[in-house]
Design a protein around this motif. Structure first.
Motif, short mmCIF file in Angstrom:
data_model
loop_
_atom_site.label_atom_id
_atom_site.label_comp_id
_atom_site.label_asym_id
_atom_site.label_seq_id
_atom_site.Cartn_x
_atom_site.Cartn_y
_atom_site.Cartn_z
N MET A 489 33.38 -0.08 93.68
CA MET A 489 32.45 -1.18 93.44
C MET A 489 31.04 -0.85 93.91
O MET A 489 30.08 -1.52 93.55
CB MET A 489 32.95 -2.46 94.12
CG MET A 489 34.12 -3.12 93.44
SD MET A 489 33.80 -3.52 91.71
CE MET A 489 32.54 -4.76 91.88
N ASN A 490 30.91 0.20 94.74
CA ASN A 490 29.58 0.63 95.18
C ASN A 490 28.89 1.51 94.14
O ASN A 490 27.73 1.91 94.34
CB ASN A 490 29.69 1.41 96.50
CG ASN A 490 30.24 0.56 97.63
OD1 ASN A 490 29.88 -0.61 97.73
ND2 ASN A 490 31.11 1.11 98.45
N HIS A 494 29.29 2.26 84.81
CA HIS A 494 29.82 3.33 83.95
C HIS A 494 30.51 4.43 84.76
O HIS A 494 31.16 5.30 84.18
CB HIS A 494 28.69 3.92 83.11
CG HIS A 494 27.64 4.64 83.92
ND1 HIS A 494 26.62 3.95 84.56
CD2 HIS A 494 27.48 5.94 84.23
CE1 HIS A 494 25.86 4.83 85.20
NE2 HIS A 494 26.35 6.03 85.02
N GLU A 495 30.37 4.44 86.08
CA GLU A 495 31.03 5.44 86.91
C GLU A 495 32.27 4.91 87.62
O GLU A 495 32.92 5.61 88.37
CB GLU A 495 30.04 5.97 87.95
CG GLU A 495 28.86 6.71 87.36
CD GLU A 495 27.91 7.24 88.42
OE1 GLU A 495 26.81 7.64 88.07
OE2 GLU A 495 28.29 7.24 89.61
N ARG A 496 32.63 3.66 87.38
CA ARG A 496 33.77 3.05 88.08
C ARG A 496 35.07 3.36 87.35
O ARG A 496 35.26 2.93 86.21
CB ARG A 496 33.59 1.53 88.18
CG ARG A 496 32.37 1.09 88.97
CD ARG A 496 32.25 -0.43 88.92
NE ARG A 496 31.01 -0.89 89.50
CZ ARG A 496 30.58 -2.15 89.42
NH1 ARG A 496 31.31 -3.05 88.80
NH2 ARG A 496 29.43 -2.49 89.96
N TRP A 497 35.94 4.09 87.98
CA TRP A 497 37.27 4.30 87.44
C TRP A 497 38.25 4.54 88.58
O TRP A 497 37.89 5.05 89.63
CB TRP A 497 37.30 5.45 86.44
CG TRP A 497 36.85 6.79 86.97
CD1 TRP A 497 35.62 7.32 86.90
CD2 TRP A 497 37.65 7.76 87.67
NE1 TRP A 497 35.56 8.54 87.50
CE2 TRP A 497 36.82 8.84 87.99
CE3 TRP A 497 38.99 7.80 88.07
CZ2 TRP A 497 37.26 9.97 88.68
CZ3 TRP A 497 39.44 8.92 88.76
CH2 TRP A 497 38.58 9.99 89.04
N VAL A 513 46.83 7.77 93.86
CA VAL A 513 45.70 6.93 93.45
C VAL A 513 44.43 7.72 93.70
O VAL A 513 44.17 8.17 94.82
CB VAL A 513 45.67 5.61 94.22
CG1 VAL A 513 44.44 4.81 93.82
CG2 VAL A 513 46.93 4.79 93.95
N ARG A 514 43.63 7.89 92.65
CA ARG A 514 42.41 8.69 92.75
C ARG A 514 41.21 7.88 92.27
O ARG A 514 41.32 7.09 91.33
CB ARG A 514 42.54 9.96 91.90
CG ARG A 514 41.35 10.92 92.00
CD ARG A 514 41.73 12.29 91.46
NE ARG A 514 42.01 12.26 90.03
CZ ARG A 514 41.13 12.62 89.09
NH1 ARG A 514 39.92 13.03 89.43
NH2 ARG A 514 41.46 12.57 87.81
N ASN A 515 40.07 8.07 92.94
CA ASN A 515 38.84 7.38 92.56
C ASN A 515 37.63 8.23 92.92
O ASN A 515 37.68 9.04 93.85
CB ASN A 515 38.75 6.02 93.25
CG ASN A 515 38.67 6.13 94.76
OD1 ASN A 515 39.70 6.10 95.43
ND2 ASN A 515 37.47 6.26 95.31
N PRO A 516 36.52 8.07 92.19
CA PRO A 516 35.29 8.77 92.56
C PRO A 516 34.59 8.04 93.70
O PRO A 516 35.05 6.99 94.16
CB PRO A 516 34.46 8.70 91.27
CG PRO A 516 34.89 7.41 90.65
CD PRO A 516 36.35 7.25 90.99
#
Length: 585
Positions: A489-490, A494-497, A513-516
């Motif tokens: 959420m920070n 377009h980069e939230r996945w 569970v993976r996130n950028p």
């Protein structure tokens, strides 16, 4: 017979009492609901007005900037028509040029000692006008003369040009004008064309706050009044300014009431409510009586959206709601309740008579049916007991046979299977696709609301046995996915996945569970599963989600790891061995 009549009247009285208590409770509940609805309507009206005023102010600023650009065009055209020395320009020339360019007046400003004054003008009142006490306006003039550009934050700035906000004219405060100032170094004066604010006034008459709130009041007659209170000046001594012409006036930003009317006045309490609402940034709502009229007052704060314009001031929207509407609704409710009590009492009397007759007629039948049902239940109970005893005897006979035949290995395997089946039945709630689908679906809905690309894949087929209880699989997947949601959420939308994967590998259930986002250093990775520790900057997180997840994974003798690097992002991986909890092969 007398006992039966007494019992009938007691039951009848109890029914009537229950109806009365129910309706009294319903009455007060309805009153509370109506009061709450009034508060919500007041807040909704204020928020709608705020949004409308914000849109109007944005439109006004756009119109004002357009006027400023037109004034610059007029100034450039005037420069080409006038002598570069103010001494060679006449007031008559400026008057004629003003008409040709479509502006109200043109004034020429020149430095004079420590002041900048009007030396030529199509308006005689502008000649000799001092600007030394004009605050940031005077600073803008000095910067324009020195650097040919203005750098102060206020006003509209273009090439060789500056324009201040709309305001009262110092030479005639009965007028509200818009001024532009141009200097490119080719003249010995600042060109100052200005217009009376006809366009803004016309726009205000068509779409201003007063028009908006009057329409809202007309659509909702329960709203008696709406007011825009100036947080800076309402309740304070009136700030009156004196122009150079000797007239007294109140500037636009010092008006105590910015829009609307102020008829339901409680000056002291209203002042306190305006200050409290703005300083706490929370709505203030209360019931009061003004001139014998019972009303509900609400105060909703509206902070200044931009402080780089003089016209932007913080304000509070006040809404006065007619409390009599609640009384009218309650009176209608009372009449409805009385009518309902009369009808329900009559129906209850008829119902009681019918019930007593049915009881008398069906007493023997009820006893017979009850006895038959009891016998059937007893028979079912004995059948169940016999079946359990039969299964028990089978197990004992099988064990006894193995012992007689001295087949100890077969006995060991049989008893192991029996114990494993009992343990599995009692301790493990096996789940399949529905449980996983439920948690994934719930997180998918949340992801849609937060505009997160939620990717998920489970390489599990058939009615698989996870070996983990439904509660724990929800805790593990839910906490990991929630943690990832909070982190992305920070990032820009377009980069939230977030990616959720589930699979079997070497007899283990693998969940990752993976996130950028931000890369975790070694110190953070060592502390991240500690209770109370959180990498989030807000105070809305307890730091317990990952700690609880690790505890539940440990319960199943599993493991949880975290990897983090700039390219792959942050990955939490859970591995739970299934051979300890699933069915043996």
């Amino acid at each position: 017979m007398q006992m039966k009549s007494r019992f009938f009247y007691i039951v009848f009285a109890c029914v009537v009492l229950m109806l009365c208590l129910n309706n009294i409770f319903f009455y007060f509940t309805t009153k509370e609901t109506l009061v709450s609805n009034v508060e919500n309507q007041s807040l909704l009206a204020a928020h709608n007005l705020r949004n409308a005023v914000d849109r109007y102010n944005t439109s006004v600023l756009h119109v004002e900037d357009m006027i400023g650009q037109q004034l610059r065009i007029a100034a450039v055209a005037a420069k080409d028509r006038l002598d570069p020395r103010a001494a060679n320009v006449t007031d008559e020339q400026l008057a004629q040029l003003s008409k040709e360019l479509g502006v109200s007046h043109i004034t020429l400003l020149q430095p004079s000692g420590d002041d900048i004054v009007g030396v030529r003008s199509s308006d005689p009142r502008e000649i000799g006008m001092s600007t030394k006490k004009w605050g940031y306006w005077f600073s803008a003039f000095q910067q324009l003369l020195s650097n040919r550009e203005v750098t102060i934050p206020e006003g509209q700035k273009l090439l060789h040009y500056w324009s201040g906000p709309i305001g009262h004219a110092d030479t005639d405060p009965t007028k509200i004008d818009k001024w532009g100032y141009y200097f490119d170094g080719t003249t010995d004066y600042i060109l100052n064309p200005y217009v009376e604010d006809v366009q803004i006034k016309q726009y205000s008459q068509l779409a201003g706050p007063d028009i908006i709130l009057n329409k809202m009041i007309a659509d909702n007659p329960s709203i008696l009044e709406m007011t825009g209170y100036n947080y800076n000046t309402f309740g304070q001594p009136l700030k009156v300014s004196k122009s150079q012409s000797g007239h007294y006036f109140v500037s636009l930003t010092n008006r105590p009431i910015l829009f609307g009317t102020y008829g339901y006045s409680e000056r002291a309490r209203d002042t306190e409510s305006v200050q409290l609402a703005y300083e706490t940034n929370k709505p203030i709502t209360y019931k009061t009586v003004v001139d014998g009229h019972e009303v509900m007052k609400s105060f909703i704060p509206v902070p200044a959206q931009s402080l780089d314009r003089e016209s932007d001031v913080p304000y509070v929207i006040g809404v006065v709601f007619d409390y009599n509407t609640i009384h009218q609704a309650l009176n209608e409710q009372i009449r409805s309740i009385i009518h309902r009590i009369a009808i329900m009492t009559g129906l209850s009397l008829v119902l009681l008579i019918i019930v007593f007759r049915m009881i008398k007629q069906n007493k023997d039948e009820a006893v017979r049916v009850t006895q038959e049902a009891y016998i059937d239940e007893v028979n079912d109970m004995f059948t169940t007991i016999r079946g359990q005893r039969h299964d028990f005897l089978n197990h004992v006979q099988t064990i006894h046979t193995f012992l007689q035949l001295k087949k100890y290995e077969d006995l060991h395997r049989y008893t192991g299977e029996l114990i494993g089946e009992i343990r599995q039945t009692n301790d493990i709630i096996q789940i399949g696709h529905p449980a996983v689908a439920a948690i994934v679906q719930s997180k998918f809905v949340i992801a849609m609301n937060k505009r997160i690309d939620f990717r998920h894949q489970f390489l599990l087929t058939g009615n698989f046995n996870l070996g983990v209880t439904s509660v724990d699989i929800v805790i593990i997947i839910g906490n990991l996915v929630d943690n990832a949601f909070d982190e992305v959420m920070n990032l820009p939308v377009h980069e939230r996945w977030v990616e959720l994967l589930g699979s079997y590998n070497a007899g283990c259930l693998i969940i990752s569970v993976r996130n950028p986002g931000r890369t975790l250093d070694e110190d953070e990775k060592s502390k991240i599963f500690s209770p109370g520790y959180s990498t989030k900057e807000t105070n809305n997180h307890s730091g317990l989600g990952l700690a609880v997840t690790k505890k539940r994974v440990g319960y199943y003798k599993g493991s949880i790891t975290v990897d983090s690097d700039p390219e792959q992002g942050t990955v939490f991986t859970v591995s739970i061995p299934l051979q300890r909890f699933g069915k043996s092969s």
